[in-house]
Design a protein around this motif. Structure first.
Motif, PDB file in Angstrom:
ATOM      1  N   LEU A  98       9.559   9.189  -9.156  1.00 54.03           N
ATOM      2  CA  LEU A  98      10.163   8.512  -7.888  1.00 54.03           C
ATOM      3  C   LEU A  98       8.897   7.975  -6.941  1.00 54.03           C
ATOM      4  N   GLY A  99       7.729   9.513  -6.670  1.00 57.33           N
ATOM      5  CA  GLY A  99       6.696   9.217  -5.985  1.00 57.33           C
ATOM      6  C   GLY A  99       6.044   7.370  -6.297  1.00 57.33           C
ATOM      7  N   ILE A 100       5.737   7.389  -8.018  1.00 63.00           N
ATOM      8  CA  ILE A 100       5.295   6.956  -8.047  1.00 63.00           C
ATOM      9  C   ILE A 100       5.307   5.035  -8.252  1.00 63.00           C
ATOM     10  N   VAL A 101       6.713   5.359  -8.706  1.00 62.47           N
ATOM     11  CA  VAL A 101       7.253   3.881  -7.782  1.00 62.47           C
ATOM     12  C   VAL A 101       7.148   3.819  -6.870  1.00 62.47           C
ATOM     13  N   LEU A 102       7.667   4.317  -5.962  1.00 62.68           N
ATOM     14  CA  LEU A 102       7.365   4.125  -4.340  1.00 62.68           C
ATOM     15  C   LEU A 102       6.095   3.779  -3.941  1.00 62.68           C
ATOM     16  N   LEU A 103       5.437   4.054  -4.364  1.00 65.37           N
ATOM     17  CA  LEU A 103       3.553   3.878  -3.889  1.00 65.37           C
ATOM     18  C   LEU A 103       3.462   2.729  -4.766  1.00 65.37           C
ATOM     19  N   PHE A 104       4.216   2.169  -5.563  1.00 68.04           N
ATOM     20  CA  PHE A 104       3.474   1.555  -6.747  1.00 68.04           C
ATOM     21  C   PHE A 104       4.320  -0.045  -5.267  1.00 68.04           C
TER      22      PHE A 104
ATOM     23  N   TRP B 155      -2.144 -11.189  -9.043  1.00 71.20           N
ATOM     24  CA  TRP B 155      -1.652 -11.321 -10.417  1.00 71.20           C
ATOM     25  C   TRP B 155      -1.093 -10.124 -11.263  1.00 71.20           C
ATOM     26  N   LEU B 156      -2.251  -8.969 -10.218  1.00 75.79           N
ATOM     27  CA  LEU B 156      -1.849  -7.604 -10.952  1.00 75.79           C
ATOM     28  C   LEU B 156      -0.502  -7.086 -11.013  1.00 75.79           C
ATOM     29  N   ASP B 157       0.250  -7.293 -10.163  1.00 72.54           N
ATOM     30  CA  ASP B 157       1.448  -7.421  -9.515  1.00 72.54           C
ATOM     31  C   ASP B 157       2.268  -7.706 -10.314  1.00 72.54           C
ATOM     32  N   LYS B 158       1.894  -8.615 -10.350  1.00 77.71           N
ATOM     33  CA  LYS B 158       3.382  -9.463 -11.123  1.00 77.71           C
ATOM     34  C   LYS B 158       3.005  -8.876 -13.004  1.00 77.71           C
ATOM     35  N   LEU B 159       1.704  -9.113 -13.453  1.00 82.78           N
ATOM     36  CA  LEU B 159       1.604  -8.359 -14.779  1.00 82.78           C
ATOM     37  C   LEU B 159       2.292  -7.108 -15.062  1.00 82.78           C
ATOM     38  N   ILE B 160       2.203  -6.155 -14.153  1.00 88.55           N
ATOM     39  CA  ILE B 160       2.487  -5.181 -13.489  1.00 88.55           C
ATOM     40  C   ILE B 160       4.083  -4.821 -14.251  1.00 88.55           C
ATOM     41  N   GLN B 161       4.257  -5.617 -13.055  1.00 86.93           N
ATOM     42  CA  GLN B 161       5.923  -5.671 -13.571  1.00 86.93           C
ATOM     43  C   GLN B 161       6.852  -6.385 -14.150  1.00 86.93           C
ATOM     44  N   ARG B 162       5.548  -7.276 -14.971  1.00 86.20           N
ATOM     45  CA  ARG B 162       6.480  -7.880 -15.908  1.00 86.20           C
ATOM     46  C   ARG B 162       6.342  -6.573 -17.381  1.00 86.20           C
ATOM     47  N   LEU B 163       5.230  -6.288 -17.248  1.00 85.76           N
ATOM     48  CA  LEU B 163       5.214  -4.767 -18.484  1.00 85.76           C
ATOM     49  C   LEU B 163       6.004  -4.170 -18.171  1.00 85.76           C
TER      50      LEU B 163
ATOM     51  N   LEU C 208      -4.181   4.925  -0.229  1.00 89.40           N
ATOM     52  CA  LEU C 208      -1.683   5.050  -0.981  1.00 89.40           C
ATOM     53  C   LEU C 208      -2.586   3.732  -2.279  1.00 89.40           C
ATOM     54  N   ARG C 209      -3.177   2.591  -1.719  1.00 85.40           N
ATOM     55  CA  ARG C 209      -2.874   1.158  -2.510  1.00 85.40           C
ATOM     56  C   ARG C 209      -2.980   1.230  -3.520  1.00 85.40           C
ATOM     57  N   LEU C 210      -4.504   2.105  -3.712  1.00 82.92           N
ATOM     58  CA  LEU C 210      -5.110   2.588  -4.999  1.00 82.92           C
ATOM     59  C   LEU C 210      -4.486   3.482  -5.912  1.00 82.92           C
ATOM     60  N   ALA C 211      -3.932   4.803  -5.251  1.00 80.57           N
ATOM     61  CA  ALA C 211      -2.621   5.237  -6.111  1.00 80.57           C
ATOM     62  C   ALA C 211      -1.497   4.674  -7.081  1.00 80.57           C
ATOM     63  N   GLY C 212      -1.364   3.677  -6.035  1.00 85.86           N
ATOM     64  CA  GLY C 212       0.608   2.261  -6.498  1.00 85.86           C
ATOM     65  C   GLY C 212       0.412   2.450  -7.266  1.00 85.86           C
ATOM     66  N   LYS C 213      -1.008   1.276  -7.327  1.00 87.48           N
ATOM     67  CA  LYS C 213      -1.295   0.887  -8.848  1.00 87.48           C
ATOM     68  C   LYS C 213      -2.106   1.333 -10.107  1.00 87.48           C
ATOM     69  N   SER C 214      -2.983   2.516  -9.912  1.00 88.08           N
ATOM     70  CA  SER C 214      -3.657   2.856 -10.932  1.00 88.08           C
ATOM     71  C   SER C 214      -2.642   3.871 -11.604  1.00 88.08           C
ATOM     72  N   LEU C 215      -1.114   4.119 -11.173  1.00 85.35           N
ATOM     73  CA  LEU C 215      -0.812   5.230 -11.393  1.00 85.35           C
ATOM     74  C   LEU C 215       0.740   4.598 -12.661  1.00 85.35           C
ATOM     75  N   ILE C 216       0.855   3.780 -11.514  1.00 79.62           N
ATOM     76  CA  ILE C 216       2.095   2.709 -12.477  1.00 79.62           C
ATOM     77  C   ILE C 216       1.231   1.825 -13.939  1.00 79.62           C
ATOM     78  N   LEU C 217      -0.112   2.184 -13.473  1.00 78.71           N
ATOM     79  CA  LEU C 217      -0.588   1.266 -14.190  1.00 78.71           C
ATOM     80  C   LEU C 217      -1.318   1.927 -15.979  1.00 78.71           C
ATOM     81  N   LEU C 218      -1.347   3.992 -15.562  1.00 80.46           N
ATOM     82  CA  LEU C 218      -1.208   4.314 -16.448  1.00 80.46           C
ATOM     83  C   LEU C 218      -0.848   4.680 -16.969  1.00 80.46           C
TER      84      LEU C 218
END
Lengths: 211, 563
Positions: free
Chosen positions: B77-83, B91-99, B301-311
């Motif tokens: 839940l934490g990762i999802v909310l941060l993301f 483009w990175l956000d869209k790519l992540i959502q699509r993945l 916070l922004r960095l954490a949100g994107k990197s954790l979900i990407l990981l």
């Protein structure tokens, strides 16, 4: 579409949670347009919903609705013979233009394809039958919606601010077209609107509801 | 639709879901207190509980289950909310959502195998780092997968729960107009990520609370993932229960039943603990929001949100890629990152035994999904015709997602045994329906209720009957969400392990039961074959769900977006 129809609203009284909202007793003759105006909350749309048979259960209504003398108050919407035009043309996006016209035709219509063709010609869209409705302009879509309504052979018509979303230069032209067709077909019509110009072009009685 | 008494559908659904659940719980409760005449338990006693608490490591098992339920949910839940807070439309956000979306279709077991392959001592990560960074010439003797703390188990669950919670949040977001809320906060000087956390999350959480609770219940009682990634000495409570039930010594069933009731208690404790956490976070959160800080911490916070979900997402994909590679790998010495040669041998060897399970999986998934869709559509159509008020009893739909499977499925198996119902595909389909129906209903109801009521009003006012309006207007206009709901249902069914195993009495094998059965064997090549198969089967459903409407409506521009 030969017979001329009339619609009677007898001692209608609509209440919302016990509080009276509106009461009405009137008759709309063949080809006549009765315009109902009033601020939002005055019960215009509830009146329309009651007549069409879609009134929400939050409301209670007493009174009768008669079409050519026949009591239709308790009939389900699809058996009332009352057609509807909304603010939006509401052409079914999954059907072609001609499919939309055929959708509403009575089952016994002998040659639906030809009737659709004929209908399109009458609104100046003769070659549009196979088109995707989403590719038509707003004005063209409104005309198709009108023709779909007429081809379903209703015996009375309800108009729910059908011109409010059109560009202003189209509005007058569209009003002429709609009122002309409805008058020729001899259909009693109830128009709900905010726009005084609508009432003027309709040329019939105007009923003001209070908030 | 034929003249079907629609009014009977909501009670039928409730009966279909709640009936088996109650019967199963009762048939776990009675043996837990020593009563099961079929096995010679004629009188009530506490012996099963004494036996249960005498098991070595039982409390550790229970605590493991509790912890994995809470930690998995909190982290996902934490990762999802941060993301979501950090999304700015790049483009990175869209790519992540699509993945992330296709990961929802991935069965839990396949994701777990992928992760195991990634992090094992002889896995891909160790290979990439060896011998250069680590100096390892052979796989180190480390317990990474199946670690005693259950960390790899939680990681495997997190990878799968992130897509679920993300899609649930994305579905709920439009209702609360996040863009307007954030714009308002930004006009007061808040940085975007902080603004999102402070003004959107408090409104979003109540809307996704039910899915969150379902994640807690699932993670605290999961069986298949725990068999693959979870600790072994002792295993989690749910896995222990499964072992005891499978024990040839039938008297152990009494103890197993007590275990099932304990599992119910553990899951309940996890839900209660979460409720306590909610209260705490609400209080601290209010103080944080009212303090009015609006800039500090935005970038981290922004960095954490994107990197954790990407990981998490990349782990899933790389793990799956690794599985695919293993399934065609020839000789593959330890530190080499790639196999020396490729071969179809493992597939060829597995081929003769693939057909049966694939067919079983498909039949069960298709039939369960068809029944579920029919019931869900009928209930929703009934709701529409009555005028929008949802039947209140339908919240019971979510019960099978909150009550742990282990707690009532054993009891249900006992019930069917004593009724003399032989384990057939029909029985397994019935078992799957308990879990497929809630998801199909959840997935479809949103679209069904959102469809503009004027479409059917227009049709009716044109003199078309209700049945015809349903067939010619609502059904075609809802084709895309309908197919998506069916694909979700198929994916849920294909991923089921416990209902197939228990109601099929081990005699019905699907791709999932086959894959999980291989977990203890450790033949990675064969596991690769089965896990690939397990991952691809549900994906086929989604490809059809996305492709068919585009094909059918290719000449209708108004049908291109979802309605």
């Amino acid at each position: 579409m030969s017979a001329f129809h009339h619609l009677e609203i007898e001692q209608l009284s609509i209440r919302l949670h016990g509080k009276p909202l509106l009461s009405l007793d009137t008759r709309i003759g063949p080809g006549e347009v009765l315009t109902v105006m009033g601020p939002s909350g005055s019960g215009k749309s509830t009146l329309l919903a009651w007549m069409a048979g879609f009134m929400s259960r939050d409301f209670e209504a007493s009174g009768r609705l008669r079409l050519d003398g026949r009591d239709i108050t308790a009939l389900p919407p699809e058996r009332r013979g009352i057609g509807l035009l909304f603010q939006d043309p509401m052409l079914f996006p999954h059907l072609s233009v001609s499919g939309n016209l055929r959708f509403g035709m009575p089952r016994a219509t002998p040659d639906k394809q030809a009737a659709a063709q004929d209908g399109l010609a009458r609104i100046g869209l003769a070659d549009f039958g196979a088109r995707d409705p989403a590719t038509l302009s707003g004005g063209q879509q409104s005309r198709v919606a009108l023709m779909r309504l007429l081809l379903s052979q209703p015996q009375a018509v309800l108009l729910d601010e059908p011109f409010s979303k059109l560009d202003s230069h189209l509005r007058h032209e569209m009003r002429q077209l709609v009122f002309g067709h409805l008058r020729d077909a001899g259909l009693p019509t109830l128009l709900v609107t905010h726009d005084h110009q609508d009432a003027e072009d309709a040329g019939g009685r105007v009923l003001e509801l209070d908030a | 639709m034929p003249r079907m008494p629609l009014g009977l559908v909501p009670p039928l659904i409730v009966l279909l879901l709640v009936g088996p659940l109650l019967a199963g719980l009762i048939m776990a409760l009675l043996p837990a207190f020593g009563y099961l005449p079929a096995l010679g338990g004629e009188s009530f006693s506490l012996a099963p509980w004494r036996a249960l608490f005498d098991q070595p490591g039982i409390w550790r098992s229970a605590m493991l289950s509790l912890a994995s339920g809470l930690v998995t949910t909190a982290v996902s839940l934490g990762i999802v909310l941060l993301f979501l807070a950090s999304v700015s439309g790049t483009w990175l956000d869209k790519l992540i959502q699509r993945l992330v979306s296709p990961l929802l279709a991935l069965p839990h077991a396949a994701a777990a195998f992928g992760l195991a392959f990634l992090i094992a001592p002889s896995g891909l990560l160790a290979r990439l780092a060896s011998p250069g960074l680590t100096g390892w010439e052979r796989p180190p003797d480390l317990l990474i997968v199946q670690d005693p703390w259950g960390l790899s188990l939680m990681a495997g669950l997190i990878i799968k729960e992130i897509p679920f919670l993300l899609l649930m949040s994305l579905a709920a977001l439009p209702q609360i107009e996040p863009a307007r809320r954030v714009a308002m906060a930004r006009s007061l000087g808040y940085r975007p990520t902080v603004a999102w956390l402070k003004v959107v999350v408090p409104a979003l959480y109540p809307l996704i609370r039910l899915p969150v609770l379902a994640v807690i219940a699932f993670a605290s009682s999961v069986v298949d993932v725990a068999m693959i990634l979870g600790p072994t000495l002792p295993p989690t409570l749910a896995v222990s229960i499964l072992t005891w039930f499978g024990d040839p010594d039938l008297s152990r069933r009494f103890m197993a039943s007590a275990g099932a009731i304990l599992q119910l208690g553990v899951t309940l404790a996890a839900l209660l603990a979460w409720w306590g956490l909610e209260c705490l976070v609400r209080r601290l959160g209010r103080r944080w929001i009212e303090r009015g800080g609006r800039r500090a911490g935005d970038a981290p916070l922004r960095l954490a949100g994107k990197s954790l979900i990407l990981l998490a997402t990349l782990s899933a994909f790389v793990g799956l890629g690794g599985l695919a590679l293993t399934s065609v790998a020839g000789f593959w010495r330890f530190p080499s990152a790639l196999p020396d040669s490729l071969t179809w041998l493992h597939w060829q060897r597995a081929l003769p035994s693939l057909g049966g399970p694939v067919l079983s999986s498909t039949i069960i998934a298709v039939v369960a999904t068809l029944i579920a869709t029919l019931l869900a559509v009928a209930a929703l159509e009934k709701e529409q015709r009555r005028g929008r008020t949802a039947s209140r009893a339908l919240w019971l739909l979510y019960l099978p997602l909150i009550v742990p499977q282990v707690a009532f499925l054993f009891g249900l198996a006992v019930v069917t045994e004593s009724l003399g119902v032989t384990p057939t595909h029909g029985l397994v389909i019935f078992g799957h329906l308990l879990f497929v129906l809630p998801y199909v209903f959840l997935s479809l109801s949103e679209a069904y209720r959102r469809l503009d009521p004027r479409w059917s009003q227009v049709a009716l006012s044109l003199g078309v009957t209700r049945g015809s309006t349903f067939r010619r207007v609502r059904l075609p206009m809802l084709l895309a969400p309908l197919l998506t709901a069916m694909a979700v249902g198929m994916a849920v069914s294909i991923g089921q392990y416990l209902p197939t195993q228990l109601l099929g009495a081990g005699r019905i094998s699907t791709v999932t039961t086959e894959a999980v059965a291989l977990a203890s064997g450790g033949n990675r090549r064969v596991i690769g074959v089965w896990a690939m198969l397990q991952a691809c089967l549900p994906l086929a459903g989604f490809v059809m769900a996305v492709g068919l409407p585009r094909l059918i409506w290719s000449h209708r521009r108004g049908m291109q977006g979802s309605p």
